[in-house]
Write a protein that holds these residues in place. Sequence first.
Motif, PDB file in Angstrom:
ATOM      1  N   LEU A 243      36.048  42.933  37.621  1.00 44.94           N
ATOM      2  CA  LEU A 243      37.406  43.496  37.523  1.00 44.94           C
ATOM      3  C   LEU A 243      37.825  44.077  38.872  1.00 44.94           C
ATOM      4  CD1 LEU A 243      37.406  45.271  34.017  1.00 44.94           C
ATOM      5  CD2 LEU A 243      38.402  43.064  34.623  1.00 44.94           C
ATOM      6  N   ARG A 244      36.865  44.668  39.538  1.00 42.34           N
ATOM      7  CA  ARG A 244      37.159  45.211  40.869  1.00 42.34           C
ATOM      8  C   ARG A 244      37.643  44.082  41.789  1.00 42.34           C
ATOM      9  NH1 ARG A 244      35.427  45.139  45.746  1.00 42.34           N
ATOM     10  NH2 ARG A 244      35.611  46.961  47.059  1.00 42.34           N
ATOM     11  N   LEU A 246      39.095  41.507  40.991  1.00 38.33           N
ATOM     12  CA  LEU A 246      40.378  40.960  40.527  1.00 38.33           C
ATOM     13  C   LEU A 246      41.538  41.931  40.739  1.00 38.33           C
ATOM     14  CD1 LEU A 246      39.095  39.146  37.328  1.00 38.33           C
ATOM     15  CD2 LEU A 246      39.879  38.093  39.448  1.00 38.33           C
ATOM     16  N   LEU A 247      41.259  43.038  41.441  1.00 42.62           N
ATOM     17  CA  LEU A 247      42.336  43.971  41.823  1.00 42.62           C
ATOM     18  C   LEU A 247      42.701  43.739  43.278  1.00 42.62           C
ATOM     19  CD1 LEU A 247      41.092  47.377  40.331  1.00 42.62           C
ATOM     20  CD2 LEU A 247      43.197  46.165  39.683  1.00 42.62           C
ATOM     21  N   VAL A 248      43.994  43.881  43.599  1.00 38.95           N
ATOM     22  CA  VAL A 248      44.375  43.876  45.016  1.00 38.95           C
ATOM     23  C   VAL A 248      43.858  45.175  45.634  1.00 38.95           C
ATOM     24  CG1 VAL A 248      46.457  42.492  44.640  1.00 38.95           C
ATOM     25  CG2 VAL A 248      46.613  44.982  44.523  1.00 38.95           C
ATOM     26  N   ASP A 249      43.782  45.222  46.938  1.00 38.12           N
ATOM     27  CA  ASP A 249      43.401  46.468  47.596  1.00 38.12           C
ATOM     28  C   ASP A 249      44.458  47.530  47.252  1.00 38.12           C
ATOM     29  OD1 ASP A 249      42.234  48.355  49.159  1.00 38.12           O
ATOM     30  OD2 ASP A 249      43.010  47.557  51.054  1.00 38.12           O
ATOM     31  N   GLY A 250      44.022  48.672  46.767  1.00 37.28           N
ATOM     32  CA  GLY A 250      44.966  49.706  46.336  1.00 37.28           C
ATOM     33  C   GLY A 250      45.343  49.583  44.865  1.00 37.28           C
ATOM     34  N   GLY A 251      44.818  48.522  44.209  1.00 38.29           N
ATOM     35  CA  GLY A 251      45.126  48.316  42.786  1.00 38.29           C
ATOM     36  C   GLY A 251      44.327  49.272  41.893  1.00 38.29           C
ATOM     37  N   TRP A 252      44.752  49.353  40.643  1.00 46.19           N
ATOM     38  CA  TRP A 252      44.231  50.383  39.737  1.00 46.19           C
ATOM     39  C   TRP A 252      43.614  49.778  38.471  1.00 46.19           C
ATOM     40  CZ3 TRP A 252      44.853  55.668  40.747  1.00 46.19           C
ATOM     41  CH2 TRP A 252      45.704  55.981  41.819  1.00 46.19           C
ATOM     42  N   LEU A 253      42.562  50.422  38.017  1.00 49.23           N
ATOM     43  CA  LEU A 253      41.979  50.082  36.708  1.00 49.23           C
ATOM     44  C   LEU A 253      42.123  51.296  35.790  1.00 49.23           C
ATOM     45  CD1 LEU A 253      40.155  48.230  34.848  1.00 49.23           C
ATOM     46  CD2 LEU A 253      38.210  49.512  35.774  1.00 49.23           C
ATOM     47  N   LEU A 254      42.605  51.035  34.567  1.00 51.29           N
ATOM     48  CA  LEU A 254      42.631  52.099  33.552  1.00 51.29           C
ATOM     49  C   LEU A 254      41.701  51.682  32.425  1.00 51.29           C
ATOM     50  CD1 LEU A 254      46.453  52.919  33.343  1.00 51.29           C
ATOM     51  CD2 LEU A 254      44.649  54.352  34.292  1.00 51.29           C
ATOM     52  N   VAL A 255      40.853  52.593  32.022  1.00 46.34           N
ATOM     53  CA  VAL A 255      39.930  52.306  30.924  1.00 46.34           C
ATOM     54  C   VAL A 255      40.195  53.299  29.791  1.00 46.34           C
ATOM     55  CG1 VAL A 255      38.141  51.348  32.430  1.00 46.34           C
ATOM     56  CG2 VAL A 255      38.146  53.794  31.933  1.00 46.34           C
ATOM     57  N   GLY A 256      39.572  53.088  28.647  1.00 45.81           N
ATOM     58  CA  GLY A 256      39.762  54.006  27.526  1.00 45.81           C
ATOM     59  C   GLY A 256      39.129  55.359  27.825  1.00 45.81           C
ATOM     60  N   HIS A 257      39.585  56.401  27.112  1.00 42.95           N
ATOM     61  CA  HIS A 257      39.060  57.731  27.446  1.00 42.95           C
ATOM     62  C   HIS A 257      37.626  57.911  26.999  1.00 42.95           C
ATOM     63  CE1 HIS A 257      39.715  59.072  23.367  1.00 42.95           C
ATOM     64  NE2 HIS A 257      41.002  58.880  23.457  1.00 42.95           N
TER      65      HIS A 257
END
Length: 489
Positions: A243-244, A246-257
């Motif tokens: 997943l990392r 597959l993110l652009v540089d500066g992109g964000w991942l949100l996961v469940g709490h």
Amino acid sequence: MAHLSEPALLHRSPAFQALKTYLIELTGLGYYHDKDGTLALHVQRHLTRLNISNLAQYLDLIRSPEGQEDLDYLLDDIAIGETYFFRNTAQFDALQYDILPERIANARNRGTLKIWSAGCASGAEPYSISILLSRMSPALKAIDILGTDICGRRLKRARSAVFSEWELRGLPDELRRDCFTRQGKLWNLNAQFVRGVTFRQQNLMDILTGPAEDAGGQFDIILCRNVLIYFDMDLMRRILARLRDLLVDGGWLLVGHSEPFLEIAHFLTPVSVSGTTAYRRCDGADGETLSTFTPPLVWTAPPVNFPGVPSAPPPPPAMLPNFPETPGFSVGANNAPVNYEIPPPPEPAVDPRTQVKGRDALDEVHKLADAGDWRKAMDSCTAYIADNQLDPAGHFLLALILEHQGQGAAAFEALKRVVYLDRGHALAHFHLGRMHAMTGDAKQAKRSFSNARDLVSRMPLGTPLAGGDGLVNDELGTLVHQHLARLEG
Ligand SMILES: C[S@@+](CC[C@H](N)C(=O)[O-])C[C@H]1O[C@@H](n2cnc3c(N)ncnc32)[C@H](O)[C@@H]1O
């Protein structure tokens, strides 16, 4: 073979282990390693539906190209698909105030804003993003929101954009009115929010191999919430690494709490945003525009579900009712709680259900906390408890508020009051376990987690938990399982 009509016998059949192994390898749902009974119940339903009495024959069917629809039916049952609009409001605040403004500005230079909801279930998550974006930036057209899921039946529901009352729970009237058209008991999402969202059937296991283009290229934001908790830790790590990428540089991942934030921090930079923690790919120039988050050493765990933690914590509540020491609880040296199990049910002088007054007041506390007004939330919650001393919900909410303020010891005491009043409060046992683990008391942590595990395993699948903001028993069961596995090394 009439004996296979009994789920209890089904999982003793030699073919059952082969079926289970196949399903876990296919989906990554390591959750089922120790849930033969639950899996057998699901499988049994499908054997009956297909009028098949031979498990090996069923396995052959779902492995074959002709059996893909039947496999999908089974996936719809075994892959938990709980979702609803604007689930975890703190994360949507973070998207609105911290993440999207910067990503939208960036997309204006780069072209399209790309967002991926991985494990989107019936679509409430990508559609919530679509609603949010259309309100924030109605002129922005270059948006690409992708929803993927392993389960084709769920995606079919997502594409239909028709939702139940349950999937809209907690949605303010104003949003219902503006974004949906009511049709009997169902709600149709209006066309302007459906446009721009595409759905694709995809198994997350497939992103481990194959080029980034197959996974949809690189994204500004990936939401992968309440999906990884069902995977084994090793698989979770491999997926996080991908997943990392597959993110652009500066992109964000949100996961469940509920996802293990310390693990995620190995791959991406945790950043403290409007009352929650998000994870950012920070390779170069784009990164580090927001303050990074330092994982807490003790007690002050990242927020569970409330936005807007103030910079200075308010003072402790002025007055809390005194509670007797819970049977089975005692306090040892250094105030470390020792030796508690699920205590026997207390014998309250008054039935809490008859004593609860003004639950609206508790909703108000939630709203204050959601709005980041912690001082008022704490005061109102304390006032509510003064009127409703025997309602565990008030003490539970207070515990969350206190923990958010870094008042771990007081939060711990509040949680003890919750289990005193309601020994079946699985989430309170879970949080007690987490707190014990944070203070290094592995033995007590195991006890609390085991209490939580025993409680959730007795509930029917999909039971929402008291105080859980939509969290269901299976989800907590998975989390507890992971905590216990970690404690057992
Ligand atoms: C609990 S739902 C979460 C839905 C949404 N993300 C949310 O938080 O509201 C988990 C979803 O993950 C999907 N899922 C489970 N294993 C998957 C896999 N290997 N690949 C893709 N999706 C998967 C399930 O089908 C299910 O719809």
